[in-house]
Design an enzyme around this catalytic site. Structure first.
Site, PDB file in Angstrom:
ATOM      1  N   TYR A  30       0.731  -1.462  -0.038  1.00 18.27           N
ATOM      2  CA  TYR A  30       0.002   0.039   0.022  1.00 18.27           C
ATOM      3  C   TYR A  30       0.852   1.127   0.090  1.00 18.27           C
ATOM      4  CZ  TYR A  30      -3.816  -3.151   1.485  1.00 18.27           C
ATOM      5  OH  TYR A  30      -4.529  -4.073   1.591  1.00 18.27           O
ATOM      6  N   TYR A 158     -13.407  -5.168   6.222  1.00 22.64           N
ATOM      7  CA  TYR A 158     -12.186  -5.369   5.550  1.00 22.64           C
ATOM      8  C   TYR A 158     -12.223  -7.013   5.656  1.00 22.64           C
ATOM      9  CZ  TYR A 158      -7.414  -6.278   4.552  1.00 22.64           C
ATOM     10  OH  TYR A 158      -6.421  -6.891   3.932  1.00 22.64           O
ATOM     11  N   ASP A 252     -15.825 -13.488  10.449  1.00 20.10           N
ATOM     12  CA  ASP A 252     -14.156 -13.226  10.218  1.00 20.10           C
ATOM     13  C   ASP A 252     -13.522 -12.909  11.424  1.00 20.10           C
ATOM     14  OD1 ASP A 252     -11.757 -12.390   9.321  1.00 20.10           O
ATOM     15  OD2 ASP A 252     -12.320 -11.380   7.616  1.00 20.10           O
ATOM     16  N   LYS A 281      -4.161 -14.255  11.645  1.00 18.80           N
ATOM     17  CA  LYS A 281      -3.218 -13.344  12.495  1.00 18.80           C
ATOM     18  C   LYS A 281      -2.601 -13.832  13.786  1.00 18.80           C
ATOM     19  CE  LYS A 281      -4.228  -9.205  10.739  1.00 18.80           C
ATOM     20  NZ  LYS A 281      -5.476  -8.946   9.519  1.00 18.80           N
TER      21      LYS A 281
HETATM   22  C1  LIG Z   1      -5.784  -9.136   8.253  1.00 18.78           C
HETATM   23  C2  LIG Z   1      -7.191  -9.659   8.005  1.00 18.78           C
HETATM   24  C3  LIG Z   1      -7.683 -10.319   6.766  1.00 18.78           C
HETATM   25  C4  LIG Z   1      -6.386 -10.806   5.934  1.00 18.78           C
HETATM   26  O1  LIG Z   1      -5.393 -11.686   6.347  1.00 18.78           O
HETATM   27  P1  LIG Z   1      -4.274 -12.056   5.790  1.00 18.78           P
HETATM   28  O2  LIG Z   1      -3.324 -12.732   6.335  1.00 18.78           O
HETATM   29  O3  LIG Z   1      -3.462 -10.555   5.718  1.00 18.78           O
HETATM   30  O4  LIG Z   1      -4.301 -12.300   4.224  1.00 18.78           O
HETATM   31  C5  LIG Z   1      -8.805 -10.886   6.608  1.00 18.78           C
HETATM   32  N1  LIG Z   1      -9.760 -10.242   7.584  1.00 18.78           N
HETATM   33  C6  LIG Z   1      -9.574  -9.491   8.373  1.00 18.78           C
HETATM   34  C7  LIG Z   1     -10.635  -9.090   9.352  1.00 18.78           C
HETATM   35  C8  LIG Z   1      -8.174  -9.252   8.811  1.00 18.78           C
HETATM   36  O5  LIG Z   1      -7.996  -8.415   9.933  1.00 18.78           O
END
Ligand SMILES: *Cc1c(COP(=O)(O)O)cnc(C)c1O
Length: 447
Positions: A30, A158, A252, A281
């Site tokens: 980015y 996101y 998510d 994460k």
């Molecule tokens: C960081 C994140 C993703 C993407 O994960 P990556 O390991 O960067 O591909 C998807 N959803 C949420 C809510 C995130 O914070």
């Protein structure tokens, strides 16, 4: 040559001109590469610190994008990864079981809400979201509902950077403008907060039922789309609506999972069980890239050939090369040990009051619109992030690592940060934000 003593941690130091030589060859995330500020040269980590090549120790207020929940270089995780490395660094997951992956799957089935029993491993969060979306589409197809391929997603969402995941991000804030014609069309709605909005939400789902494969949400805290919060009641209402209309709900929790919001999982605040859960994460305690998509038996069973007419049921069509990587699974298992043996989740929930008090002085500064905290997440929302590079550098000068973006300055420290370190982080944050506000307001007086 004698082999290195494997029991002793060894630090390697790069050549003095490593940054100058390599900087020309890398493409940053980015980032406008034309005149990008030189990134921070980090050569080591320890506890909550990033250590630069000239020996500065910065408190990491970001936990490396929410991953380093136990701080850095935790000896228990390091030891687990080291012995796994000696034993078996990697094997394919097609046709092969190995102990670390099976142990992890069993533990995740136990720890995650309700009957989220089945784990599909992948290598990053975005891929875990792709897998979740594909599962939902194939689930409907296996039930005989061809054409249910669209998702309802929420403003400020996101979900990742790959095609499917990007397509369910906020269409304005997200990257949709850059990829018009390439992204897939879905429905982006405001999160329904009041009873009236919840009714409208239900009507929308009913009206579009025949084309919908699911609803996807970041429960309790929307992360990279702007750190917006919603209540447990709102989340519960969305869960109930999806249940009533027999539409899959995907949670998510890639950012919120593993204690960040003050509960082990954000869904626990509302006591709900999503049909599909994405984790990533902090899964490996901030050491290796790994993610998982978990489903309930209801979803899993729709992929069993016995659930439909002969030849009609298709298996899940996905399989990353490094799926279930033993090193990453070993790190994840070791990280889960630490959630059992150390008061990690209590630290996160206790942090909410400390962040709230510590960041409160920012509330009345000029240009600050809001200060809000949940669990181990502290957010300062500004009217405009002017002089962003100055601000980022100033945080470094004041001994901390933060990376404001969009219209927010936020702290998400390692959950294991000590009270004294947290106080130091918050003091430096407030001091820097105050300096920045003065600078920005003086500059705009002169306009
Ligand atoms: C960081 C994140 C993703 C993407 O994960 P990556 O390991 O960067 O591909 C998807 N959803 C949420 C809510 C995130 O914070």
């Amino acid at each position: 040559m004698p082999r290195d003593d494997a029991t002793k941690p060894r630090r390697t130091y790069p050549t003095p001109d490593w940054q100058r030589r390599g900087a020309d060859c890398v493409w940053l995330p980015y980032t406008q590469m034309q005149n990008a500020p030189t990134p921070l040269p980090v050569v080591a980590t320890e506890d909550v610190y990033l250590i630069t090549d000239d020996g500065r120790r910065l408190i990491d207020g970001m936990a490396s994008w929410w991953t380093a929940c136990h701080g850095y270089n935790h000896p228990h995780i390091r030891q687990a990864v080291e012995s796994q490395l000696a034993q078996m660094p990697h094997v394919m997951f097609g046709g092969i079981h190995h102990p670390q992956a099976l142990r992890l799957a069993e533990r995740l089935a136990e720890l995650t809400p309700g009957d989220l029993h089945y784990s599909f491993f992948s290598d990053s969060g975005s891929v875990a979201v792709e897998v979740a979306l594909k599962i939902a589409v194939q689930y409907e197809r296996n039930r005989g509902h061809v054409g249910r391929v669209k998702f309802v997603t929420f403003r400020d969402a996101y979900h990742g950077d790959t095609l499917g995941a990007m397509s369910v991000c906020d269409p304005v804030d997200g990257m949709h403008a850059n990829f018009r014609g390439y992204l897939l069309d879905h429905y982006s709605l405001p999160i329904p907060k009041s009873p009236v909005e919840q009714l409208a939400f239900e009507h929308f789902l009913l009206e579009h039922r025949r084309e919908l494969a699911g609803v996807i949400i970041e429960p309790m805290v929307q992360g990279a789309g702007g750190m917006k919060f919603h209540s447990a009641q709102t989340l519960a209402a969305i869960r109930a609506t999806c249940e009533r209309l027999d539409i899959l709900l995907i949670a998510d929790e890639i950012a919120t999972g593993f204690g960040r919001t003050g509960r082990l999982f954000a869904c626990d605040h509302a006591d709900i069980v999503p049909d599909i859960l994405c984790l990533g994460k902090a899964l490996t305690g901030g050491t290796l890239s790994m993610a998982v998509t978990q489903v309930r038996p209801l979803v899993f069973k729709a992929f069993l050939s016995s659930s439909g007419p002969p030849g009609k049921i298709q298996p899940l069509m996905h399989g990353p090369t490094f799926m279930g990587n033993p090193l990453a699974c070993a790190a994840a298992n070791a990280s889960l040990d630490l959630f059992e043996s150390e008061p990690r989740v209590q630290q996160a929930s206790g942090m909410e009051a400390v962040l709230t008090n510590g960041l409160e002085p920012c509330r009345n500064l000029p240009g600050i619109l809001d200060v809000r905290c949940r669990g181990a997440i502290g957010v300062i929302q500004v009217s405009q992030l002017k002089e962003l590079n100055w601000l980022r550098q100033r945080f470094i000068d004041n001994g901390i690592w933060l990376r404001p973006f969009g219209d927010i300055i936020y702290v998400t420290p390692p959950l294991s940060i000590s009270p004294a370190q947290l106080e130091q982080l918050l003091t430096a944050t407030v001091k820097t934000v105050r300096e920045w506000c003065e600078r920005v307001s003086v500059a705009s007086d002169g306009d």
